[in-house]
Write an enzyme that holds these catalytic residues in place. Structure first.
Site, PDB file in Angstrom:
ATOM      1  N   SER B 137       0.853  -1.186   0.000  1.00  0.00           N
ATOM      2  CA  SER B 137       0.000   0.000   0.000  1.00  0.00           C
ATOM      3  C   SER B 137       0.887   1.234   0.000  1.00  0.00           C
ATOM      4  O   SER B 137       2.035   1.171   0.472  1.00  0.00           O
ATOM      5  CB  SER B 137      -0.876  -0.006   1.258  1.00  0.00           C
ATOM      6  OG  SER B 137      -1.422   1.284   1.488  1.00  0.00           O
ATOM      7  N   TYR B 150      -1.979  -0.513  10.087  1.00  0.00           N
ATOM      8  CA  TYR B 150      -1.979  -1.026   8.714  1.00  0.00           C
ATOM      9  C   TYR B 150      -0.686  -0.655   7.996  1.00  0.00           C
ATOM     10  O   TYR B 150      -0.031  -1.499   7.369  1.00  0.00           O
ATOM     11  CB  TYR B 150      -3.196  -0.438   7.987  1.00  0.00           C
ATOM     12  CG  TYR B 150      -3.370  -0.864   6.544  1.00  0.00           C
ATOM     13  CD1 TYR B 150      -3.961  -2.090   6.235  1.00  0.00           C
ATOM     14  CD2 TYR B 150      -2.987  -0.025   5.502  1.00  0.00           C
ATOM     15  CE1 TYR B 150      -4.154  -2.467   4.906  1.00  0.00           C
ATOM     16  CE2 TYR B 150      -3.177  -0.391   4.179  1.00  0.00           C
ATOM     17  CZ  TYR B 150      -3.761  -1.609   3.885  1.00  0.00           C
ATOM     18  OH  TYR B 150      -3.949  -1.976   2.585  1.00  0.00           O
TER      19      TYR B 150
END
Lengths: 322, 227
Positions: B137, B150
């Site tokens: 990501s 995350y």
């Protein structure tokens, strides 16, 4: 010999090297394994993953355990009575005797007994599935190990299809790093799949019959590598059984071949295995490589030098005369 | 490529990768927690697809899933770690995240998947070929407020894969940032986002398969998607 009671890294693994034609034995390190081989040698591993082959069972009012002998779908299992893996198998209470048509509860599912073996009344055939074994099973445990082993701890680094009911332990410390080092040296590393079975059950009649027939598969590419090899090195007794079976029959199937002092090996030139002592079936197989007297001397040497045995123990590399 | 394993296959990108690969004739094992969506995918993807119901956060379940996978496929050419979790939503400042919540995010994104990597990539090393992909990501690179767990987990994987690549010369280890996609996870993180600006998982899946044709080990890729 002292048992290694838990998984150990390859870093501390010792290697005892024995040649059939030489009284001297060599004390080495497992990490130095590649130095014993030459370009053109072919190392063959057993890539069978270890099943969680032990399941809880309940029959005739008694709770016990069953251990798979081979493939779940074939359904042959050995029944164990009450008690736990913390007791040596030979000290476990016998299970209730069962006959064809009796119902065994396996992980809370009723499963009928389809067949009872002539070898032992504890060896019976049930209809099981791979899925339920993978969900409800756990690895076969060892009484000398101080805690319950996880499934991940009884796998070789390169395991694929779940065919073995106990770990093909000779390759447990053959890490990707070592495989790479072997290849850099010009040694080919290839695989067979062999459903290595139970090592001991505690039932004298059954243990005398070990190893039971086991399924094996030698890929054509592996067979081609083996037939073109300078020397063939089997990583584990199960690989010897698979390759020598393939030499005597089809490349894949079920083998009942037993290998001992009298066996004339036709394919395998060297065996990398654990530490085995007189009385074990693995020791009998070792005697196909090196004569019994020399093997016994090697075992005495290993005892004096503090080598460890059993599933997580040190390694032996045996070269036979050609 | 003949065989692939994909985690987090029920929805979003994982589902799209599974469908793209089965359309290319690849036999696919999909791993996900049991759900209606997973059952639906079994029907949609057809006979090349096998579902394994398991929680990627559970290392022992991953070892068992690997055994099921090899029983179904024989060997594995491609492993895609797509399963992921944001942690608690709505997203919140990192000091509001407990240690247990952080550990759970790492269990789903890093440690559980590593149990599967171990079992699959070891066999790849013996065969001398194979590819392991982790979905990354831009949060792994940029410090966005409220994305602590995350982004830390994704950054952790990026680096873990560089090390795995350095250690294992015959297996490809790559991570891929797929960009912002129209998925349930994105909606949970940024409910106010305009979905028309987001990439479709099916487009991203196709671009990922194209990338795999030439990707080099040890590299973190930012996926380019043609409109």
């Amino acid at each position: 010999m002292t048992a290694a009671v838990l998984p150990r890294p390859s870093l501390v693994q010792r290697l005892l090297v024995v040649h059939a034609g030489d009284d001297a034995v060599f004390d080495g390190k497992f990490l130095d394994l590649p130095q014993w081989f030459e370009p053109g040698d072919v190392l063959v591993v057993n890539d069978a993953a270890t099943l969680p082959a032990s399941l809880p069972m309940h029959v005739h009012g008694v709770s016990g355990e069953l251990r798979l002998v081979g493939a779940p779908e074939e359904g042959w299992v050995v029944l164990f009575g009450p008690g736990s893996w913390r007791e040596a198998t030979e000290d476990r209470a016998a299970p209730p005797s069962v006959v064809v048509g009796d119902v065994v509860q396996v992980a809370n599912r009723p499963v009928p007994v389809l067949e009872v073996s002539d070898i032992s009344p504890r060896l019976v055939r049930l209809a099981l599935t791979l899925d339920e074994v993978l969900v409800h099973g756990r690895p076969v445990q060892y009484s000398y190990v101080p805690r319950s082993l996880q499934l991940d701890e009884v796998q070789t680094p390169y395991a694929t299809r779940p065919w073995a009911t106990e770990m093909p332990s000779a390759g447990r410390v053959l890490t990707p790093h070592l495989v790479h080092a072997l290849r850099e040296r010009g040694v080919r590393v290839v695989s067979v799949t062999h459903g290595a079975g139970l090592s001991a059950t505690g039932d004298a009649g059954l243990d005398a019959a070990l190893p039971l027939p086991e399924r094996y598969e030698v890929p054509q590419a592996t067979w081609d590598a083996v037939t073109g090899a300078k020397r063939v090195v089997a990583v584990g007794t199960s690989v010897v059984r698979a390759l020598e079976s393939a030499a005597r029959g089809p490349l894949a199937g079920v083998t009942a071949l037993k290998i001992g002092p009298q066996t004339k090996l036709s394919v395998v030139d060297a065996l990398l295995s654990g530490m085995h002592e007189p009385g074990e079936s693995h020791f009998q197989m070792m005697a196909a490589f090196v004569d019994l007297e020399r093997l016994r001397r090697a075992v005495r040497h290993a005892e004096q030098e503090g080598y460890c045995n059993h599933e997580f123990g040190d390694s032996t590399l045996l070269f036979r005369d050609r | 490529m003949q065989t692939a394993v994909i985690t987090g296959v029920s929805r979003g990108l994982g589902r799209a990768i599974a469908l793209t690969l089965t359309n290319h004739g690849v036999r696919v094992v999909g791993i996900a927690r049991p759900s209606v969506e997973l059952d639906g995918l079994v029907g949609e993807a057809g006979p090349l697809f096998t579902a394994i119901a398991a929680d990627v956060a559970d290392p022992d379940a991953m070892v068992r899933a690997a055994a099921s996978t090899f029983a179904a496929l024989g060997h594995v050419d491609l492993l895609v770690h797509n399963a992921s979790t944001l942690g608690p939503v709505p997203l919140r400042p990192t000091l509001d995240i407990t240690a247990q919540q952080l550990a759970q995010v790492f269990a789903v994104n890093v440690t559980g998947p590593h149990a599967l990597t171990r079992r699959i990539a070891g066999a790849m090393a013996l065969r001398g070929q194979g590819t392991v992909v982790a979905i990354s990501s831009d949060a792994a690179v940029n410090a966005y407020e409220e994305w602590g767990p995350y982004s830390a987990a994704k950054a952790s994987n990026d680096h873990l894969y560089r090390v795995l690549a350095a250690e294992n010369p015959t297996v490809r280890f790559i991570t891929v940032d797929p960009g912002e996609m129209d998925t349930a996870m994105h909606a949970a993180a940024i409910p106010e986002a305009d979905v028309h600006t987001l990439r479709k998982p099916s487009q991203v899946a196709k671009a990922l398969v194209t990338l795999l044709g030439h990707a080099e080990t040890g590299v973190r890729y930012e996926l380019e998607v043609s409109p």
